[in-house]
Motif scaffolding. Sequence first.
Motif, PDB file in Angstrom:
ATOM      1  N   MET A  94      25.228 -37.964  26.627  1.00 34.32           N
ATOM      2  CA  MET A  94      26.448 -38.234  26.121  1.00 34.32           C
ATOM      3  C   MET A  94      26.975 -38.393  27.482  1.00 34.32           C
ATOM      4  O   MET A  94      27.576 -36.485  27.400  1.00 34.32           O
ATOM      5  CB  MET A  94      27.061 -38.333  25.192  1.00 34.32           C
ATOM      6  CG  MET A  94      28.534 -38.810  24.798  1.00 34.32           C
ATOM      7  SD  MET A  94      28.592 -39.268  22.940  1.00 34.32           S
ATOM      8  CE  MET A  94      29.948 -40.683  23.269  1.00 34.32           C
ATOM      9  N   ARG A 162      24.679 -32.411  33.890  1.00 36.36           N
ATOM     10  CA  ARG A 162      24.422 -31.819  32.389  1.00 36.36           C
ATOM     11  C   ARG A 162      23.317 -32.608  31.689  1.00 36.36           C
ATOM     12  O   ARG A 162      22.457 -32.182  30.925  1.00 36.36           O
ATOM     13  CB  ARG A 162      25.954 -31.673  32.164  1.00 36.36           C
ATOM     14  CG  ARG A 162      25.641 -30.186  30.739  1.00 36.36           C
ATOM     15  CD  ARG A 162      26.602 -30.237  30.076  1.00 36.36           C
ATOM     16  NE  ARG A 162      27.493 -31.058  29.816  1.00 36.36           N
ATOM     17  CZ  ARG A 162      28.617 -30.460  29.144  1.00 36.36           C
ATOM     18  NH1 ARG A 162      28.939 -29.326  28.573  1.00 36.36           N
ATOM     19  NH2 ARG A 162      29.523 -31.964  28.434  1.00 36.36           N
ATOM     20  N   ALA A 163      23.959 -34.183  31.541  1.00 36.82           N
ATOM     21  CA  ALA A 163      23.374 -35.075  30.028  1.00 36.82           C
ATOM     22  C   ALA A 163      21.831 -35.278  31.134  1.00 36.82           C
ATOM     23  O   ALA A 163      21.006 -35.292  30.544  1.00 36.82           O
ATOM     24  CB  ALA A 163      24.220 -36.241  30.628  1.00 36.82           C
ATOM     25  N   MET A 166      18.579 -33.635  30.949  1.00 37.66           N
ATOM     26  CA  MET A 166      18.029 -32.881  29.508  1.00 37.66           C
ATOM     27  C   MET A 166      17.006 -34.588  29.387  1.00 37.66           C
ATOM     28  O   MET A 166      16.136 -34.548  28.403  1.00 37.66           O
ATOM     29  CB  MET A 166      19.075 -33.511  28.082  1.00 37.66           C
ATOM     30  CG  MET A 166      19.136 -31.898  27.799  1.00 37.66           C
ATOM     31  SD  MET A 166      18.273 -30.396  27.688  1.00 37.66           S
ATOM     32  CE  MET A 166      17.805 -31.050  25.424  1.00 37.66           C
TER      33      MET A 166
ATOM     34  N   SER B 193      25.742 -33.104  21.673  1.00 37.77           N
ATOM     35  CA  SER B 193      24.886 -34.206  21.718  1.00 37.77           C
ATOM     36  C   SER B 193      23.980 -33.738  23.281  1.00 37.77           C
ATOM     37  O   SER B 193      22.998 -34.196  23.586  1.00 37.77           O
ATOM     38  CB  SER B 193      26.109 -35.006  23.108  1.00 37.77           C
ATOM     39  OG  SER B 193      26.201 -34.429  24.281  1.00 37.77           O
ATOM     40  N   LEU B 194      23.523 -32.739  23.497  1.00 36.42           N
ATOM     41  CA  LEU B 194      22.877 -31.834  24.189  1.00 36.42           C
ATOM     42  C   LEU B 194      21.626 -31.496  23.528  1.00 36.42           C
ATOM     43  O   LEU B 194      20.463 -30.574  24.226  1.00 36.42           O
ATOM     44  CB  LEU B 194      23.352 -30.344  24.734  1.00 36.42           C
ATOM     45  CG  LEU B 194      24.369 -31.278  26.188  1.00 36.42           C
ATOM     46  CD1 LEU B 194      25.519 -30.011  26.921  1.00 36.42           C
ATOM     47  CD2 LEU B 194      23.735 -32.131  27.593  1.00 36.42           C
TER      48      LEU B 194
END
Lengths: 253, 305
Positions: A94, A162-163, A166, B193-194
């Motif tokens: 997000m 950063r998103a 993952m 959200s992570l």
Amino acid sequence: MTAMVKAEGVHKRFGRLDVLKGIDLEVQPGEVLVMLGPSGSGKSTFLRCINHLEEINAGRLSVDGELVGYRESGGKLHELHERDVARKRAEIGMLFQHFHLFPHMTALENVALAPIHVAKVPREQARQRARELLGRVGLEDKLDTYPVALSGGQQQRVAIARALAMQPKLMLFDEPTSALDPELVGDVLDAMRQLARDGMTMIVVTHEMGFAREVADQAVFMDAGVVVESGPPDQVLSNPREERTKTFLSKVL
Amino acid sequence: MDASELTDDRTGRPEDIKAVPVRRPGRWIAAAIVLVFAAAAINSIVTSKGFQWHVVGQYLFDSRILHGVIATIYLTALCQAIGIVLGVVAAVMRLSPNPIVSGASWSYVWFFRGTPLLVQILFWYNIGLLFPEISLGIPFIGPTVVHAQANSLVTPLVAALLGLGLNEGAYMAEIVRAGIISVDEGQTQAAQSLGMSRLQIMRLIVLPQAMRVIIPPTGNETISMLKNTSLLSIAAYTELTFAAQSIYNANYKVIPLLIDASIWYLVMTSVLYVGQYFIERRYGRGFSRVSIEQRWFGLGNRGAA
């Protein structure tokens, strides 16, 4: 094929205020959906429902074939444990209007944090991958810089890295360029275009009409908690059928 | 580019403006008044017989005083550590969605902030009057782990730790809570959200940022703690003030010994200032382009206005 995101009659209330009044939509894997609409129309709230930052009050919302926040068995919904909610959130990236980078960590630490602590990737491996990702968004020379010393556009690109760290299967963008100076918008949109070309499934709330036309597979216009109009971006943006859409577009363009 | 007559040859930048400063006679007058009063004060301190400076010097490094200093340092460190741990736990409990847990934390803070520290210390010191025997274990069901006479279990040291530590925990709880609330909610959302868990978010994201808000008042609290240990003199605990009292009770040199104690308290608080500076620098990283040196010493602000 299982839809990546499927919403059926999604309702969301804040107290007495109905923010979403029955949203139906579907996003297929690899598709880019752009959501348009005036502020307060419920776009951001809908995004936040998808990764369960908000709970929905009625309807069904599923990501990759699994309900968001619940498990269905014996015709009943069971709330998911916090742990399982977190596990599912980790699969959804997000981006926020105001970036929300962690200010006490360098760009590299921001990107490597979740892989190390959530995905349990070995530290050195996570940092190596973070370097690569920051390189991909053009920030290889900012690895050890704290967010306060980065421009808005650079911060948002760190947030993208950063998103991505993952390895999400879906990415949500909540007005990612609205807080940026005009000349910085381009770099962020370029990074998003690249993502779309690489086949990422994306839902983007934005007012960038050019980006919407060029990248989106589907456009949705929302107002007052309902989907007013949806379809291919050319049709929704250039030849809207609904009066409400026409009025909005004439003000934005 | 055409301001060439002002250009410094080496860097190509224009030279800094050189102007005649504004005259400020008011500043000179104010400084003179302050200096006169300061000189009068110093004169009276140095010449007055009552201070008995030779006695001050005689007892400053007396072994009883030094033992008191060590006891004060030891108590401050221990009680403040207890206070910080209790404070963090109580603050996190207070912010829990569970109303019983949050209510328990609220009651703790309400009670210990609402009663005088001196009363609390006396209470713990005299706990034997309320509970002559103390048993510790799991309430109602479990086996008893500790069973003892209150007077042997609650020594002056234990009373001191309970009194100062529990009281400090209540104040620290509010400080830590303020710190946690000061962290933008977006930080928590980004971390959620992570896929991070509630505990990870608290430990890795929220508390490190809250530290910036928590440290200055904690420095204040530690300095208060250092001086509040003197209240333990009424519970016959041999810290610095009690050491000074027991000497002047024998030789009646009240003022010189109180000065000795004050000198040591000042030395200890000064050391704490230095520690606070370094801790603030550690947790200020990434928050401001203005360095902590500028914030502490006001460099770069002087002369404006």
